[in-house]
Design an enzyme around this catalytic site. Sequence first.
Site, PDB file in Angstrom:
ATOM      1  CD  GLU A  89      -3.843  -6.080   3.023  1.00  0.00           C
ATOM      2  OE1 GLU A  89      -4.585  -5.351   3.713  1.00  0.00           O
ATOM      3  OE2 GLU A  89      -2.633  -5.892   2.907  1.00  0.00           O
TER       4      GLU A  89
ATOM      5  CD  GLU B  60      -2.907  -3.912  11.284  1.00  0.00           C
ATOM      6  OE1 GLU B  60      -3.439  -3.067  10.544  1.00  0.00           O
ATOM      7  OE2 GLU B  60      -2.176  -4.809  10.857  1.00  0.00           O
TER       8      GLU B  60
ATOM      9  CD  GLU C  79      -3.055  -0.948   2.220  1.00  0.00           C
ATOM     10  OE1 GLU C  79      -2.793  -0.287   3.234  1.00  0.00           O
ATOM     11  OE2 GLU C  79      -4.144  -1.520   2.047  1.00  0.00           O
TER      12      GLU C  79
HETATM   13  C1  GAL Z   1      -4.161  -2.716   5.116  1.00  0.00           C
HETATM   14  C2  GAL Z   1      -2.725  -3.178   5.289  1.00  0.00           C
HETATM   15  C3  GAL Z   1      -2.638  -4.381   6.201  1.00  0.00           C
HETATM   16  C4  GAL Z   1      -3.490  -4.207   7.414  1.00  0.00           C
HETATM   17  C5  GAL Z   1      -4.903  -3.928   6.982  1.00  0.00           C
HETATM   18  C6  GAL Z   1      -5.857  -3.771   8.133  1.00  0.00           C
HETATM   19  O1  GAL Z   1      -4.187  -1.358   4.845  1.00  0.00           O
HETATM   20  O2  GAL Z   1      -2.148  -3.465   4.051  1.00  0.00           O
HETATM   21  O3  GAL Z   1      -1.293  -4.569   6.552  1.00  0.00           O
HETATM   22  O4  GAL Z   1      -2.989  -3.137   8.165  1.00  0.00           O
HETATM   23  O5  GAL Z   1      -4.945  -2.752   6.238  1.00  0.00           O
HETATM   24  O6  GAL Z   1      -7.163  -3.507   7.699  1.00  0.00           O
END
Ligand code: GAL
Length: 655
Positions: free
Chosen positions: A306, A354, A153
């Site tokens: 993701e 997280e 990202e």
């Molecule tokens: C994305 C990121 C991940 C994780 C995810 C959580 O932006 O690539 O590493 O942080 O969000 O929603």
Amino acid sequence: MSRLDEVTRGRILFGGDYNPEQWPEETWHEDVRLMRDAGVNSVTLGVFSWAKLEPRPGAREFGWLDRLMDLMHASGIGVVLATPTSSPPPWMGRLHPETLPRDEDGRTEWWGGRQHFSHSSAVYRRYAAAITEDLAARYGGHPALTMWHINNEYCTFDWGDEAAGTFRRWLQDKYGTLDALNAAWGTAFWSQGYGDWDEILPPRHAHYMKNPTQVLDFRRYTSDMLLECYVAERDIVRRHTPHLPVTTNFMPMWVGQDAWKWVTEEDVVSVDLYPDPRDPFGAQNGALVQDMTRSQAGGGPWMLMEQAAGPVNWRGVNHPKPRGLNRLWSLQAVARGADAVCYFQWRQSRQGAEKFHSGMVSHAGEAGRTFQEIKGLGAELAAIGPEVTGSPLAADVVVLHEWNAWWAGAQESRPSREVDYPQVVRAWHRALWEAHVTTDFAHPEHDLSAYRLVVVPQLYLLTDAAIDNLLSYVRGGGTLVCGFLTGIADEDDRVRPGGMDARLRELFGIRTLHEWWPLEAGESAECDGFVGTLWSEELEVEGADQVIPYKGGELDGLPAVLRKGRAWYVSTLPEPPALRDLMADVAAGAGVRPVLDGLPAQVEAVRRGDLLFLLNHGRETVTVEVPGTHRDLLTGEQVAAVVELERYGAAVLAR
Ligand code: GAL
């Protein structure tokens, strides 16, 4: 363009980010058992592993990754290997503070979070290249490796001193001379004329409004700098493994990256998508991003890199996905062209920022509903994969979206801060989605001739080439619908004579655009038959049919919607049902059919290849009439004429 088929080979990729460095090695074996149980066939390793791989400058600790790669291979799970360059180890910031970005107020972004790297730092780039080189050399020949994932990202900005230098070089490449830059930026205004390149800075904190073209160029430059970082790492891995595709994951319709430009450098287009389970239009938001990602992949298959199996951790209130919703939204992605359904992350963390973000295996473990639903989905994706992967979608309608237009339109000084570009794009896409019409996205300079209908929600800035493209599209027999604040500025954000490009005014039959009448939040403009929001305009028509007038108020009787031949102009944002009906009518007039007639409102229907996906986004059971007899690939059963879909239910119908 898409090389995803080289990896999928008839299977839908299913899996996600796997961060085993957070866990003792015994857990890895448990992970593999559960992955196999769930039908996981792909994991992304190493996204945030830099400190583990290079604990001291120049040191290499590959043993743990060797064991993991071997374990994945032995388990029949492919590895998308990431370069770890989005989160440099603490030693880098300490030894080389110039690798840390500065915000526009001059504050340093310190280590302790992530993504604290300056795209312009030569030292950062050198370390990033070195670790990438060594990873590629070590694992390029590993049988588990299927694809490269560069960084994560890309989204950093930098207003610091080293960035000031790369900004100047970027501007020198673009303009050649200071005279050209001064002319493009309109620096005659407010005594901003530059006499030396060294006077030019990134648009840092200022007393009052900044020069909008400087800000626009800074956005273009930032996107290009990040792209340079990506290309540098991509070229390294390509040299070692020309046979393997390379991707980097986008955030959905993110403001900072000109994705149309980026995708020309990618082998696989991938995106991270996190609609809010509570958002009543979460499914439509998902559809928009999916349509855009597919279009960026040239219509070919794309990768959902993701998504969340349950709640995220970064909203004010983080809602779980009700039973069935994860499956439904995953099938929606497949319907709209994804050949990979992956998650952040495999196992929910117990520590770190997280730990309250869901994983495919939640804190509740194997017995938890999240994992049980993941397992069910894995089996279904495995069943439909051979019939779905690689098949294209056909759309007769295209929505135009462009980053320069977004950036320029979002400047500090503008007619209305209520106008939010993504919301406007969403409103138009939603109208088409609710009319059950399949849509692509395109850049305004792309060839549009394959489409029956082109929709421009709002393109404040348009190049001459884009304007010519729109004109020749309509001349060639296409239907164009255009929203307000389009064709206002040229590439340098110079307002076009007359306040809106003369060729476009002629196309729509607008003689004079007298004034804009932006609306306050919650205010509306009465029109004949519907209510307009956000914006209204005082137009004088010449040669157009006035289709719908404003009613009452200052603009009483003036055109709200007008049409000249096949070119439509909509000078307000009709409320959602009105915009949906308008688009359904215009689409029908252009010969565009909905995917199915008579669909219940909450059911989304998508044709992908020969398959018909039906997705019930509602919480009530519904029936859908589908002419003929089909086989539902999800149940294996024959269905004739009527399909019943329970709450969040789905069917994938084959003839
Ligand atoms: C994305 C990121 C991940 C994780 C995810 C959580 O932006 O690539 O590493 O942080 O969000 O929603």
